[in-house]
Design an enzyme around this catalytic site. Structure first.
Site, short mmCIF file in Angstrom:
data_model
loop_
_atom_site.label_atom_id
_atom_site.label_comp_id
_atom_site.label_asym_id
_atom_site.label_seq_id
_atom_site.Cartn_x
_atom_site.Cartn_y
_atom_site.Cartn_z
N SER A 126 -64.10 32.49 9.23
CA SER A 126 -64.21 31.09 8.85
C SER A 126 -63.12 30.26 9.55
O SER A 126 -63.10 30.21 10.77
CB SER A 126 -64.14 30.99 7.32
OG SER A 126 -64.66 29.78 6.85
N GLU A 222 -51.94 19.24 -0.12
CA GLU A 222 -51.82 17.91 0.48
C GLU A 222 -52.18 17.95 1.96
O GLU A 222 -52.94 17.11 2.46
CB GLU A 222 -50.38 17.38 0.30
CG GLU A 222 -49.98 17.10 -1.14
CD GLU A 222 -49.73 18.36 -1.96
OE1 GLU A 222 -49.48 19.43 -1.36
OE2 GLU A 222 -49.82 18.28 -3.20
N HIS A 281 -71.22 34.37 3.07
CA HIS A 281 -70.14 33.94 3.96
C HIS A 281 -68.98 34.93 3.95
O HIS A 281 -68.31 35.12 4.96
CB HIS A 281 -69.67 32.55 3.51
CG HIS A 281 -68.61 31.95 4.38
ND1 HIS A 281 -68.73 31.80 5.75
CD2 HIS A 281 -67.39 31.43 4.06
CE1 HIS A 281 -67.65 31.23 6.23
NE2 HIS A 281 -66.81 31.00 5.24
#
Length: 301
Positions: A126, A222, A281
Protein backbone atom coordinates in the site's frame (compact mmCIF):
# COMPACT_ATOMS: atom_id res chain seq x y z
CA UNK A 1 16.03 -23.11 12.92
CA UNK A 2 14.20 -20.05 14.28
CA UNK A 3 15.25 -16.60 13.14
CA UNK A 4 17.21 -14.39 15.47
CA UNK A 5 15.38 -11.12 15.76
CA UNK A 6 17.01 -8.10 17.24
CA UNK A 7 15.55 -4.67 17.45
CA UNK A 8 17.95 -1.86 16.70
CA UNK A 9 16.56 1.59 17.15
CA UNK A 10 18.53 4.53 15.87
CA UNK A 11 18.03 8.23 16.30
CA UNK A 12 15.09 9.89 18.00
CA UNK A 13 13.02 6.82 18.77
CA UNK A 14 12.04 7.37 22.38
CA UNK A 15 8.27 7.64 22.71
CA UNK A 16 6.96 10.64 24.60
CA UNK A 17 3.30 11.43 25.27
CA UNK A 18 1.77 14.24 23.25
CA UNK A 19 -0.27 17.02 24.80
CA UNK A 20 -3.97 16.24 25.00
CA UNK A 21 -6.27 19.00 23.74
CA UNK A 22 -10.00 19.63 23.40
CA UNK A 23 -10.16 17.51 20.25
CA UNK A 24 -9.13 14.35 22.06
CA UNK A 25 -5.85 12.47 21.97
CA UNK A 26 -2.74 13.85 20.35
CA UNK A 27 -0.09 11.81 18.61
CA UNK A 28 3.14 10.84 20.34
CA UNK A 29 5.74 13.59 19.97
CA UNK A 30 9.02 12.59 18.30
CA UNK A 31 9.83 15.56 16.13
CA UNK A 32 12.48 15.52 13.42
CA UNK A 33 13.66 18.20 11.03
CA UNK A 34 11.47 18.46 7.93
CA UNK A 35 14.42 19.20 5.64
CA UNK A 36 16.53 16.07 6.11
CA UNK A 37 16.02 12.29 6.24
CA UNK A 38 14.79 10.85 9.53
CA UNK A 39 16.49 7.93 11.27
CA UNK A 40 13.99 5.16 10.74
CA UNK A 41 13.53 2.40 13.32
CA UNK A 42 13.60 -1.16 12.08
CA UNK A 43 13.80 -4.82 13.08
CA UNK A 44 16.38 -7.23 11.69
CA UNK A 45 15.78 -10.95 11.22
CA UNK A 46 19.21 -12.44 10.56
CA UNK A 47 19.62 -15.11 7.92
CA UNK A 48 22.73 -17.20 7.37
CA UNK A 49 22.80 -16.79 3.60
CA UNK A 50 24.73 -14.21 1.60
CA UNK A 51 21.91 -13.33 -0.81
CA UNK A 52 20.53 -9.80 -1.10
CA UNK A 53 18.46 -8.85 1.97
CA UNK A 54 14.71 -8.32 1.84
CA UNK A 55 13.30 -5.00 3.08
CA UNK A 56 9.59 -4.68 3.98
CA UNK A 57 7.72 -1.36 4.01
CA UNK A 58 4.27 -1.21 5.65
CA UNK A 59 1.14 0.70 4.66
CA UNK A 60 -0.63 3.74 6.09
CA UNK A 61 -1.31 3.40 9.85
CA UNK A 62 0.83 0.24 9.86
CA UNK A 63 4.19 -0.56 11.45
CA UNK A 64 7.20 -2.80 11.04
CA UNK A 65 5.54 -5.46 13.21
CA UNK A 66 2.93 -6.07 10.46
CA UNK A 67 5.48 -8.24 8.65
CA UNK A 68 7.20 -9.99 11.59
CA UNK A 69 5.70 -13.44 11.04
CA UNK A 70 6.25 -13.18 7.29
CA UNK A 71 9.86 -12.12 7.87
CA UNK A 72 10.57 -15.05 10.21
CA UNK A 73 9.18 -17.52 7.68
CA UNK A 74 11.18 -16.01 4.81
CA UNK A 75 14.41 -16.20 6.84
CA UNK A 76 13.75 -19.88 7.53
CA UNK A 77 12.87 -20.68 3.91
CA UNK A 78 15.40 -18.51 2.05
CA UNK A 79 18.26 -17.93 4.50
CA UNK A 80 18.19 -14.23 3.63
CA UNK A 81 18.41 -11.36 6.09
CA UNK A 82 15.06 -9.57 6.37
CA UNK A 83 14.39 -6.03 7.59
CA UNK A 84 11.01 -4.59 8.52
CA UNK A 85 10.98 -0.79 8.71
CA UNK A 86 8.80 1.86 10.36
CA UNK A 87 8.04 4.77 8.03
CA UNK A 88 8.37 8.34 9.28
CA UNK A 89 5.33 9.35 11.36
CA UNK A 90 4.58 5.67 12.03
CA UNK A 91 5.57 3.09 14.64
CA UNK A 92 8.54 4.28 16.66
CA UNK A 93 10.18 6.27 13.85
CA UNK A 94 10.44 10.05 14.37
CA UNK A 95 7.62 12.42 13.53
CA UNK A 96 8.04 15.05 10.82
CA UNK A 97 5.64 17.65 9.41
CA UNK A 98 6.64 16.48 5.93
CA UNK A 99 5.09 13.32 4.51
CA UNK A 100 5.78 12.64 0.85
CA UNK A 101 6.96 9.66 -1.15
CA UNK A 102 10.09 11.53 -2.15
CA UNK A 103 10.90 12.16 1.54
CA UNK A 104 10.17 8.55 2.51
CA UNK A 105 12.37 7.28 -0.32
CA UNK A 106 15.19 9.49 0.98
CA UNK A 107 14.63 8.09 4.48
CA UNK A 108 15.03 4.58 3.11
CA UNK A 109 18.16 5.51 1.14
CA UNK A 110 19.60 7.00 4.34
CA UNK A 111 18.82 3.83 6.33
CA UNK A 112 20.35 1.50 3.73
CA UNK A 113 23.51 3.64 3.69
CA UNK A 114 23.71 3.46 7.50
CA UNK A 115 23.46 -0.32 7.33
CA UNK A 116 25.93 -0.61 4.44
CA UNK A 117 23.28 -2.33 2.30
CA UNK A 118 24.18 -1.63 -1.32
CA UNK A 119 21.23 -3.49 -2.85
CA UNK A 120 18.01 -4.98 -1.53
CA UNK A 121 14.85 -6.71 -2.63
CA UNK A 122 12.25 -4.08 -1.77
CA UNK A 123 8.75 -5.24 -0.78
CA UNK A 124 6.13 -2.59 -0.01
CA UNK A 125 2.44 -2.81 0.88
CA UNK A 126 0.00 0.00 0.00
CA UNK A 127 1.68 3.29 1.08
CA UNK A 128 4.88 1.29 1.49
CA UNK A 129 4.43 -0.01 -2.04
CA UNK A 130 4.35 3.56 -3.34
CA UNK A 131 7.48 4.36 -1.33
CA UNK A 132 9.11 1.25 -2.80
CA UNK A 133 8.12 2.27 -6.35
CA UNK A 134 9.42 5.80 -5.81
CA UNK A 135 12.71 4.42 -4.50
CA UNK A 136 13.08 2.05 -7.46
CA UNK A 137 12.31 4.84 -9.95
CA UNK A 138 14.65 7.40 -8.38
CA UNK A 139 17.35 5.17 -6.84
CA UNK A 140 17.28 2.13 -9.12
CA UNK A 141 20.80 1.06 -8.12
CA UNK A 142 19.53 0.25 -4.62
CA UNK A 143 16.80 -2.12 -5.76
CA UNK A 144 17.71 -5.54 -7.15
CA UNK A 145 14.06 -6.64 -7.36
CA UNK A 146 10.79 -4.92 -6.51
CA UNK A 147 7.53 -6.32 -5.07
CA UNK A 148 4.53 -3.99 -4.90
CA UNK A 149 1.72 -5.37 -2.75
CA UNK A 150 -1.87 -4.39 -3.63
CA UNK A 151 -1.25 -0.86 -4.85
CA UNK A 152 -0.43 0.80 -8.17
CA UNK A 153 1.13 4.10 -9.31
CA UNK A 154 -2.34 5.62 -9.61
CA UNK A 155 -4.74 7.78 -7.63
CA UNK A 156 -6.40 5.79 -4.82
CA UNK A 157 -8.54 8.43 -3.07
CA UNK A 158 -11.88 7.12 -4.31
CA UNK A 159 -11.19 3.67 -2.89
CA UNK A 160 -10.47 4.63 0.69
CA UNK A 161 -12.09 6.00 3.87
CA UNK A 162 -8.87 7.22 5.46
CA UNK A 163 -10.16 10.76 5.98
CA UNK A 164 -12.98 9.47 8.20
CA UNK A 165 -10.55 7.17 10.03
CA UNK A 166 -8.34 10.14 10.89
CA UNK A 167 -11.34 12.16 12.10
CA UNK A 168 -12.48 9.28 14.29
CA UNK A 169 -9.01 8.82 15.80
CA UNK A 170 -8.64 12.55 16.49
CA UNK A 171 -11.95 12.61 18.38
CA UNK A 172 -11.12 9.72 20.72
CA UNK A 173 -10.89 10.70 24.40
CA UNK A 174 -9.44 8.28 26.95
CA UNK A 175 -8.98 8.80 30.68
CA UNK A 176 -5.53 8.58 32.18
CA UNK A 177 -4.38 5.88 34.57
CA UNK A 178 -6.74 3.13 33.45
CA UNK A 179 -5.80 -0.43 32.39
CA UNK A 180 -4.75 -0.84 28.78
CA UNK A 181 -7.56 -3.30 28.10
CA UNK A 182 -10.11 -0.74 29.32
CA UNK A 183 -8.50 2.02 27.26
CA UNK A 184 -8.61 -0.15 24.16
CA UNK A 185 -12.32 -0.91 24.67
CA UNK A 186 -13.07 2.79 25.18
CA UNK A 187 -11.19 3.70 22.02
CA UNK A 188 -12.90 1.03 19.94
CA UNK A 189 -16.34 2.13 21.18
CA UNK A 190 -15.59 5.69 20.09
CA UNK A 191 -14.21 4.63 16.71
CA UNK A 192 -17.22 2.47 15.89
CA UNK A 193 -19.47 5.27 14.55
CA UNK A 194 -17.04 6.23 11.77
CA UNK A 195 -15.08 2.98 11.36
CA UNK A 196 -17.68 0.31 10.65
CA UNK A 197 -15.40 -2.66 9.94
CA UNK A 198 -14.17 -4.41 13.08
CA UNK A 199 -10.97 -5.56 11.34
CA UNK A 200 -10.12 -1.94 10.45
CA UNK A 201 -10.79 -0.78 14.02
CA UNK A 202 -8.49 -3.50 15.33
CA UNK A 203 -5.81 -2.43 12.85
CA UNK A 204 -6.06 1.25 13.86
CA UNK A 205 -5.94 0.29 17.54
CA UNK A 206 -2.47 -1.19 17.07
CA UNK A 207 -1.39 2.47 17.18
CA UNK A 208 -2.80 3.10 20.67
CA UNK A 209 0.11 3.38 23.09
CA UNK A 210 0.52 4.17 26.77
CA UNK A 211 3.31 5.85 28.65
CA UNK A 212 3.23 7.10 32.21
CA UNK A 213 -0.49 6.45 32.43
CA UNK A 214 -1.45 8.56 29.40
CA UNK A 215 -2.80 7.16 26.13
CA UNK A 216 -2.05 8.56 22.69
CA UNK A 217 -1.74 7.60 19.04
CA UNK A 218 1.83 6.83 17.98
CA UNK A 219 1.12 7.86 14.38
CA UNK A 220 1.39 11.54 13.47
CA UNK A 221 -2.26 12.20 12.66
CA UNK A 222 -1.66 15.87 11.94
CA UNK A 223 0.94 15.19 9.24
CA UNK A 224 -1.11 12.34 7.75
CA UNK A 225 -4.22 14.52 7.56
CA UNK A 226 -2.28 17.42 6.02
CA UNK A 227 -0.69 15.24 3.33
CA UNK A 228 -3.42 12.63 2.74
CA UNK A 229 -4.08 13.77 -0.84
CA UNK A 230 -0.39 13.31 -1.66
CA UNK A 231 -0.34 9.90 0.02
CA UNK A 232 -3.30 8.81 -2.09
CA UNK A 233 -1.58 10.06 -5.24
CA UNK A 234 1.81 9.23 -6.76
CA UNK A 235 4.76 11.46 -7.71
CA UNK A 236 5.18 12.54 -11.33
CA UNK A 237 8.29 10.57 -12.30
CA UNK A 238 9.83 10.54 -15.77
CA UNK A 239 12.24 7.68 -15.23
CA UNK A 240 11.48 3.95 -15.48
CA UNK A 241 12.60 0.98 -13.39
CA UNK A 242 13.73 -1.86 -15.63
CA UNK A 243 14.49 -4.40 -12.92
CA UNK A 244 12.36 -7.48 -12.16
CA UNK A 245 9.06 -6.32 -10.66
CA UNK A 246 6.06 -8.16 -9.21
CA UNK A 247 2.71 -6.45 -8.60
CA UNK A 248 0.85 -8.75 -6.21
CA UNK A 249 -2.83 -7.93 -5.75
CA UNK A 250 -5.65 -9.36 -3.70
CA UNK A 251 -8.34 -10.83 -5.94
CA UNK A 252 -11.02 -9.38 -3.63
CA UNK A 253 -9.38 -5.93 -3.60
CA UNK A 254 -9.86 -3.03 -6.03
CA UNK A 255 -6.46 -1.43 -5.48
CA UNK A 256 -4.88 -2.86 -8.67
CA UNK A 257 -7.35 -2.69 -11.55
CA UNK A 258 -6.97 -3.21 -15.27
CA UNK A 259 -7.22 0.57 -15.66
CA UNK A 260 -3.84 0.78 -13.92
CA UNK A 261 -2.04 -1.65 -16.26
CA UNK A 262 -0.84 0.93 -18.85
CA UNK A 263 0.82 3.12 -16.20
CA UNK A 264 2.34 0.07 -14.48
CA UNK A 265 3.78 -1.11 -17.79
CA UNK A 266 5.06 2.37 -18.67
CA UNK A 267 6.99 2.83 -15.43
CA UNK A 268 7.88 -0.83 -14.83
CA UNK A 269 8.36 -2.49 -18.25
CA UNK A 270 9.45 -5.80 -16.68
CA UNK A 271 6.44 -6.01 -14.35
CA UNK A 272 4.44 -9.17 -13.80
CA UNK A 273 0.95 -8.68 -12.32
CA UNK A 274 -0.51 -11.50 -10.22
CA UNK A 275 -3.50 -11.88 -7.91
CA UNK A 276 -3.97 -14.10 -4.85
CA UNK A 277 -7.48 -15.63 -4.68
CA UNK A 278 -9.78 -14.74 -1.78
CA UNK A 279 -7.40 -12.06 -0.51
CA UNK A 280 -8.37 -8.50 0.43
CA UNK A 281 -6.09 -5.46 0.54
CA UNK A 282 -4.24 -7.06 3.48
CA UNK A 283 -2.96 -10.02 1.47
CA UNK A 284 -0.18 -10.92 3.91
CA UNK A 285 -2.73 -11.20 6.75
CA UNK A 286 -5.45 -12.98 4.74
CA UNK A 287 -3.28 -15.46 2.87
CA UNK A 288 0.18 -15.54 4.47
CA UNK A 289 1.24 -18.90 3.00
CA UNK A 290 0.22 -17.90 -0.53
CA UNK A 291 1.89 -14.53 -0.04
CA UNK A 292 5.16 -16.14 1.09
CA UNK A 293 5.08 -18.66 -1.75
CA UNK A 294 4.59 -15.87 -4.30
CA UNK A 295 7.57 -13.97 -2.88
CA UNK A 296 9.80 -17.07 -2.97
CA UNK A 297 8.84 -17.91 -6.55
CA UNK A 298 9.67 -14.35 -7.56
CA UNK A 299 13.03 -14.49 -5.77
CA UNK A 300 13.87 -17.72 -7.60
CA UNK A 301 12.80 -16.48 -11.05
Amino acid sequence: MSALCRLIQRGMCRSLPGQQDACGMASMVRTASSSSPVNLTYDVFDGKGESTPLVFLHGLFGSKSNFHSIAKSLVQRTGRKVLTVDARNHGTSPHSPELSYEAMAEDLKHLLAQLHIEKCVLIGHSMGGKTAMTTALTQSGLVEKLVVVDISPAQTTTRTNFRSYIKAMQEVKISSDIPRSTARRMAEDQLRSLVKERSVRQFLLTNLVEQNGHYAWRVNLEAIAAHLDNIMSFPAVETVYEGPTLFLGGASSAYISSDDYPEIQRLFPCADIQYIPDASHWIHADKPLDFISSIIRFLQS
